[in-house]
Design a protein around this motif. Structure first.
Motif, PDB file in Angstrom:
ATOM      1  N   THR A  64       0.802  -1.231   0.000  1.00  0.00           N
ATOM      2  CA  THR A  64       0.000   0.000   0.000  1.00  0.00           C
ATOM      3  C   THR A  64       0.835   1.281   0.000  1.00  0.00           C
ATOM      4  N   ASP A  65       1.910   1.286   0.761  1.00  0.00           N
ATOM      5  CA  ASP A  65       2.684   2.528   0.872  1.00  0.00           C
ATOM      6  C   ASP A  65       3.657   2.729  -0.283  1.00  0.00           C
ATOM      7  N   THR A  66       3.489   1.980  -1.365  1.00  0.00           N
ATOM      8  CA  THR A  66       4.373   2.128  -2.528  1.00  0.00           C
ATOM      9  C   THR A  66       3.644   2.725  -3.728  1.00  0.00           C
ATOM     10  N   ILE A  67       2.335   2.899  -3.604  1.00  0.00           N
ATOM     11  CA  ILE A  67       1.531   3.349  -4.745  1.00  0.00           C
ATOM     12  C   ILE A  67       1.819   4.821  -5.059  1.00  0.00           C
ATOM     13  N   ARG A  68       1.939   5.121  -6.343  1.00  0.00           N
ATOM     14  CA  ARG A  68       2.183   6.506  -6.765  1.00  0.00           C
ATOM     15  C   ARG A  68       1.088   6.930  -7.736  1.00  0.00           C
ATOM     16  N   SER A  69       0.475   8.084  -7.460  1.00  0.00           N
ATOM     17  CA  SER A  69      -0.615   8.530  -8.327  1.00  0.00           C
ATOM     18  C   SER A  69      -0.151   9.555  -9.360  1.00  0.00           C
ATOM     19  N   ASP A  70       1.115   9.970  -9.263  1.00  0.00           N
ATOM     20  CA  ASP A  70       1.589  10.988 -10.210  1.00  0.00           C
ATOM     21  C   ASP A  70       3.111  10.889 -10.357  1.00  0.00           C
ATOM     22  N   VAL A  71       3.556   9.866 -11.102  1.00  0.00           N
ATOM     23  CA  VAL A  71       5.014   9.704 -11.255  1.00  0.00           C
ATOM     24  C   VAL A  71       5.572  10.861 -12.078  1.00  0.00           C
TER      25      VAL A  71
ATOM     26  N   LEU B 234       9.547   0.751  -3.873  1.00  0.00           N
ATOM     27  CA  LEU B 234       9.617  -0.546  -3.188  1.00  0.00           C
ATOM     28  C   LEU B 234      10.787  -0.572  -2.190  1.00  0.00           C
ATOM     29  N   VAL B 235      11.881   0.095  -2.566  1.00  0.00           N
ATOM     30  CA  VAL B 235      13.014   0.217  -1.635  1.00  0.00           C
ATOM     31  C   VAL B 235      12.585   1.040  -0.421  1.00  0.00           C
ATOM     32  N   ASP B 236      11.941   2.190  -0.689  1.00  0.00           N
ATOM     33  CA  ASP B 236      11.530   3.088   0.390  1.00  0.00           C
ATOM     34  C   ASP B 236      10.596   2.402   1.382  1.00  0.00           C
ATOM     35  N   ALA B 237       9.788   1.468   0.865  1.00  0.00           N
ATOM     36  CA  ALA B 237       8.836   0.776   1.737  1.00  0.00           C
ATOM     37  C   ALA B 237       9.445  -0.475   2.364  1.00  0.00           C
ATOM     38  N   GLY B 238      10.738  -0.709   2.071  1.00  0.00           N
ATOM     39  CA  GLY B 238      11.407  -1.866   2.660  1.00  0.00           C
ATOM     40  C   GLY B 238      11.038  -3.194   2.011  1.00  0.00           C
ATOM     41  N   LYS B 239      10.454  -3.133   0.802  1.00  0.00           N
ATOM     42  CA  LYS B 239      10.052  -4.369   0.126  1.00  0.00           C
ATOM     43  C   LYS B 239      11.205  -5.004  -0.634  1.00  0.00           C
ATOM     44  N   ILE B 240      12.121  -4.178  -1.118  1.00  0.00           N
ATOM     45  CA  ILE B 240      13.356  -4.699  -1.712  1.00  0.00           C
ATOM     46  C   ILE B 240      14.524  -3.911  -1.116  1.00  0.00           C
TER      47      ILE B 240
ATOM     48  N   CYS C 126      20.418  -2.198  -2.061  1.00  0.00           N
ATOM     49  CA  CYS C 126      21.543  -2.697  -2.859  1.00  0.00           C
ATOM     50  C   CYS C 126      21.069  -3.511  -4.070  1.00  0.00           C
ATOM     51  N   ASP C 127      19.801  -3.892  -4.101  1.00  0.00           N
ATOM     52  CA  ASP C 127      19.274  -4.660  -5.238  1.00  0.00           C
ATOM     53  C   ASP C 127      18.595  -3.777  -6.280  1.00  0.00           C
ATOM     54  N   LEU C 128      18.465  -2.482  -5.962  1.00  0.00           N
ATOM     55  CA  LEU C 128      17.718  -1.589  -6.852  1.00  0.00           C
ATOM     56  C   LEU C 128      18.247  -1.617  -8.284  1.00  0.00           C
ATOM     57  N   GLU C 129      19.559  -1.397  -8.439  1.00  0.00           N
ATOM     58  CA  GLU C 129      20.137  -1.339  -9.787  1.00  0.00           C
ATOM     59  C   GLU C 129      19.932  -2.644 -10.547  1.00  0.00           C
ATOM     60  N   GLY C 130      20.182  -3.761  -9.836  1.00  0.00           N
ATOM     61  CA  GLY C 130      20.049  -5.070 -10.470  1.00  0.00           C
ATOM     62  C   GLY C 130      18.627  -5.318 -10.946  1.00  0.00           C
ATOM     63  N   ILE C 131      17.663  -4.897 -10.134  1.00  0.00           N
ATOM     64  CA  ILE C 131      16.255  -5.115 -10.488  1.00  0.00           C
ATOM     65  C   ILE C 131      15.843  -4.221 -11.662  1.00  0.00           C
ATOM     66  N   VAL C 132      16.266  -2.954 -11.623  1.00  0.00           N
ATOM     67  CA  VAL C 132      15.943  -2.047 -12.739  1.00  0.00           C
ATOM     68  C   VAL C 132      16.549  -2.583 -14.037  1.00  0.00           C
TER      69      VAL C 132
ATOM     70  N   SER D 128      16.332 -11.986  -4.878  1.00  0.00           N
ATOM     71  CA  SER D 128      16.344 -11.315  -3.574  1.00  0.00           C
ATOM     72  C   SER D 128      14.972 -11.293  -2.906  1.00  0.00           C
ATOM     73  N   VAL D 129      13.903 -11.590  -3.655  1.00  0.00           N
ATOM     74  CA  VAL D 129      12.579 -11.571  -3.026  1.00  0.00           C
ATOM     75  C   VAL D 129      12.104 -13.002  -2.763  1.00  0.00           C
ATOM     76  N   SER D 130      11.451 -13.185  -1.614  1.00  0.00           N
ATOM     77  CA  SER D 130      10.969 -14.518  -1.275  1.00  0.00           C
ATOM     78  C   SER D 130       9.490 -14.671  -1.601  1.00  0.00           C
ATOM     79  N   ARG D 131       8.830 -13.542  -1.844  1.00  0.00           N
ATOM     80  CA  ARG D 131       7.445 -13.590  -2.322  1.00  0.00           C
ATOM     81  C   ARG D 131       7.233 -12.474  -3.330  1.00  0.00           C
ATOM     82  N   LEU D 132       6.166 -12.628  -4.117  1.00  0.00           N
ATOM     83  CA  LEU D 132       5.868 -11.645  -5.148  1.00  0.00           C
ATOM     84  C   LEU D 132       5.604 -10.270  -4.525  1.00  0.00           C
ATOM     85  N   VAL D 133       6.339  -9.263  -4.992  1.00  0.00           N
ATOM     86  CA  VAL D 133       6.060  -7.899  -4.541  1.00  0.00           C
ATOM     87  C   VAL D 133       5.763  -7.036  -5.761  1.00  0.00           C
ATOM     88  N   GLY D 134       4.843  -6.111  -5.587  1.00  0.00           N
ATOM     89  CA  GLY D 134       4.475  -5.267  -6.713  1.00  0.00           C
ATOM     90  C   GLY D 134       4.032  -3.903  -6.260  1.00  0.00           C
TER      91      GLY D 134
END
Lengths: 114, 158
Positions: free
Chosen positions: B9-16, B32-38, B41-47, B74-80
């Protein structure tokens, strides 16, 4: 070896050749299932044909030309689907779509990139 | 699968703010990083992995919607997460239309079924034109949240 050629012809109400419906069973054999990329390839292929093309998973039907509808099938690896084609080029369309399944949408089983 | 099963919920953006494909993917991954979901250090790899997947064919599936995604160990469950661009972004979509509505998914490599069920849920709900339109015009993240909750409770998602 996977998609059994299980063709059958149903006479449509009009009985005309144009309305011939042919169908065959296909099996999703690529490991990742019918995810976005295979759905894209499938819809692109289906749009090349005049015929109406539908994929059937039990009670659920999806327009073969719509990625959104194909994704609603959530067909995992191993799922058996029936492809139905209705129209003047139905048989050719069915063959083309069947071969996409048989060739795993060009995905290797080890390929986990979806 | 429901939206609430994978959309944090805390990752949703209404105006990127981004105006490019990579920009919007990065902005969403950052949320997702800001919300602690990923992990940061994995940000670059995921992008990079998501962009590599886009190179195989755009995930812009039409109707102004894109589903950028990747598998990542790096994720153990689906995050979106969900984001809306008011101006729309050229995503080399299959129908050539700019994309306004984004669903970004990161899934564990060994769970292809979960990924399929998330795609199933997204595509089934988006067949509803008014749902699609309401999401694109949502003013605040909370409005998007409410729309997703409504879809979850009225749908037949299992």
């Amino acid at each position: 070896m996977t998609a059994k050629s299980n063709e059958s012809i149903h006479d449509a109400a009009s009985g005309g050749l144009q309305m011939e419906t042919v169908s065959r069973e296909v099996i999703v054999i690529n490991a990742a299932g019918l995810h976005a990329r295979p759905a894209d390839l499938l819809a692109r292929e289906a749009r090349k044909w005049q015929s109406r093309i539908e994929l059937v998973n039990d009670a659920q039907r999806a327009d073969g030309k719509s990625i959104l509808e194909l994704l609603t099938l959530a067909a995992e690896s191993g799922t058996r689907l029936v492809v139905e084609a209705t129209g003047p080029d139905a048989r050719e369309a069915l063959d083309a779509i069947g071969s996409l399944f048989e060739t795993r949408f060009n995905e290797r089983d080890s390929d986990q990139k979806s | 699968m429901k939206f609430s099963d994978f959309v944090a919920t805390d990752t949703i953006r209404s105006d990127v703010q981004a105006d490019s494909k990579e920009g919007v993917i990065r902005e969403m991954a950052q949320s997702l990083v800001d919300a602690g979901k990923i992990a940061a250090c994995d940000l670059e790899g995921i992008v990079k992995a998501i962009m590599k997947r886009e190179d195989l064919g755009s995930t812009g599936i039409g109707r102004g919607v894109a589903v950028p995604h990747t598998k990542h160990p790096s994720v153990s469950r689906l995050v979106g997460t969900v984001a809306v661009s008011k101006g729309g972004i050229d995503f080399q979509s299959l129908d050539g239309e700019p994309v306004q509505l984004f669903f970004l998914l990161v899934s564990p490599p060994d769970r292809p079924g979960d990924h399929l069920r998330a795609l199933e849920n997204i595509s089934r709900q988006l067949r509803d034109d008014s749902f699609c339109r309401l999401l694109k015009s949502a003013k605040e993240p909370i409005d998007i949240q409410h729309l997703l909750e409504e879809a979850d409770s009225h749908g037949v998602a299992s």
